[in-house]
Design an enzyme around this catalytic site. Structure first.
Site, mmCIF file in Angstrom:
data_model
loop_
_atom_site.group_PDB
_atom_site.id
_atom_site.type_symbol
_atom_site.label_atom_id
_atom_site.label_comp_id
_atom_site.label_asym_id
_atom_site.label_seq_id
_atom_site.Cartn_x
_atom_site.Cartn_y
_atom_site.Cartn_z
ATOM 1 N N HIS A 1 -3.453 18.894 40.894
ATOM 2 C CA HIS A 1 -4.584 19.551 40.011
ATOM 3 C C HIS A 1 -3.630 19.313 38.426
ATOM 4 C CE1 HIS A 1 -2.581 23.519 40.453
ATOM 5 N NE2 HIS A 1 -3.682 23.300 38.994
ATOM 6 N N ASP B 1 -3.688 20.275 47.287
ATOM 7 C CA ASP B 1 -3.224 20.327 45.963
ATOM 8 C C ASP B 1 -1.924 19.987 46.119
ATOM 9 O OD1 ASP B 1 -3.419 20.648 43.584
ATOM 10 O OD2 ASP B 1 -3.587 23.073 43.471
ATOM 11 N N SER C 1 1.344 25.972 37.673
ATOM 12 C CA SER C 1 1.245 25.201 38.690
ATOM 13 C C SER C 1 1.762 23.881 39.143
ATOM 14 C CB SER C 1 -0.567 24.273 38.434
ATOM 15 O OG SER C 1 -1.356 25.284 38.579
ATOM 16 N N GLY C 2 2.422 23.247 39.682
ATOM 17 C CA GLY C 2 2.634 22.351 40.673
ATOM 18 C C GLY C 2 4.319 22.407 41.037
HETATM 19 N N1 ARG Z 1 -3.484 27.214 38.707
HETATM 20 C C1 ARG Z 1 -2.657 28.344 37.905
HETATM 21 C C2 ARG Z 1 -2.591 26.363 36.839
HETATM 22 O O1 ARG Z 1 -2.416 25.844 36.180
HETATM 23 C C3 ARG Z 1 -1.787 28.405 39.246
HETATM 24 C C4 ARG Z 1 -2.230 29.649 39.298
HETATM 25 C C5 ARG Z 1 -1.463 31.040 39.860
HETATM 26 N N2 ARG Z 1 -1.707 32.047 40.055
HETATM 27 C C6 ARG Z 1 -1.072 33.020 40.810
HETATM 28 N N3 ARG Z 1 -1.326 34.017 40.887
HETATM 29 N N4 ARG Z 1 -0.410 33.131 41.705
HETATM 30 O O2 ARG Z 1 -1.078 27.149 36.324
#
Ligand code: ARG
Length: 269
Positions: free
Chosen positions: A69, A115, A212-213
């Site tokens: 993503h 993902d 993320s990532g």
């Molecule tokens: N999807 C989020 C991002 O784009 C990461 C979310 C992780 N969230 C969590 N509560 N661990 O950075």
């Protein structure tokens, strides 16, 4: 459902940022700033305007492991290794543009399944005191419930913080059983076999938006990729990570062009 959770994550963040003690700490929730250049395998994915938007891990001099993503078009992306404070030049940074983005073919935006993405760099990173590789887990190996792992990131957020400088943060979180994470009190069946959850029963320590990532490292290996959640640090909703060991053969095939197991690389990469 998953999209709803992801969107509500963002919306919730916006709504509660002012009121939440947890969120005021921002970024990686409940952890601490890392010592400068102590997490040498982490990279920052930045937009062409220099904005950090995702983390990643250097698994090979030419390859970065991140989340599918985090896929923005290659020409808009810059990968930065050796970074500590993003948007602040400290002299140890190495910049590389992507040559090729390889999101997993089964990545599903609405369920978040698979993902995971590999990025081939145009030029290799130089391994030194500030930049290193992180070993991958072996195909199919799991992590047991309760195992404490480390998640790190810059967790860029624009929630009223404007163009603040962001220091790399890190926090230790235990693995949670999928049974518990999938229960009706938590993610209610949305955790697939390619996902694993980590966090405390009491919440408070987690990855957050912008992490993320990035890497979830257990025993020195990158077992997880920060994928999604519902809010950040919520006791009911731990962080959800892509299970890297499930994709080890795909990683080998992508990097080395073959599914053939190569013990040399399994040991060293
Ligand atoms: N999807 C989020 C991002 O784009 C990461 C979310 C992780 N969230 C969590 N509560 N661990 O950075």
């Amino acid at each position: 459902m998953m999209n709803f959770l992801m969107c509500s994550c963002v919306v919730l963040l916006d709504l509660v940022a002012v009121h939440s003690r947890v969120l005021m700490q921002g970024r990686i929730v409940g952890g601490h700033t890392a010592a400068p250049n102590s997490i040498k395998y982490i990279v920052s994915l930045q937009s062409s305007r220099g904005q950090h938007f995702c983390g990643g891990s250097l698994v090979h001099r030419y390859w970065v492991l991140t989340a599918a993503h985090c896929n923005i078009r290659a020409e808009h992306m810059m990968i930065v290794a050796g970074d500590y404070i993003v948007n602040n030049f400290e002299g140890y940074e190495q910049y590389a543009k992507p040559h090729r983005l390889v999101p997993h073919p089964l990545y599903n935006r609405s369920t978040n399944n698979a993902d995971i993405m590999l990025i081939k760099l145009r030029a290799p990173m130089v391994l030194n005191q500030y930049v290193s590789l992180v070993p991958l887990p072996r195909q199919g190996t799991g992590v047991v419930e309760g195992r404490v792992c480390r998640v790190s990131g810059w967790g860029y957020s624009r929630l009223g913080e404007g163009q603040a400088r962001f220091i790399l943060r890190t926090v230790r979180v235990p693995i949670i059983s999928t049974a518990r994470c999938n229960s009706s009190e938590s993610f209610n069946g949305n955790i697939t076999a390619n996902m694993i959850c980590a966090g405390y029963r009491t919440g408070g320590r987690d990855a957050c938006k912008g992490d993320s990532g990035g890497p979830l490292v257990c025993g020195g290996r990158v077992y997880g990729v920060v994928s999604w959640g519902n809010g950040c640090g919520d006791a009911k909703f731990p962080g959800v990570y892509t299970v890297v060991s499930k994709f080890r053969q795909w990683i080998n095939k992508t990097i080395y062009g073959s599914y053939i197991r190569c013990p040399k690389y399994e040991r060293n990469v």
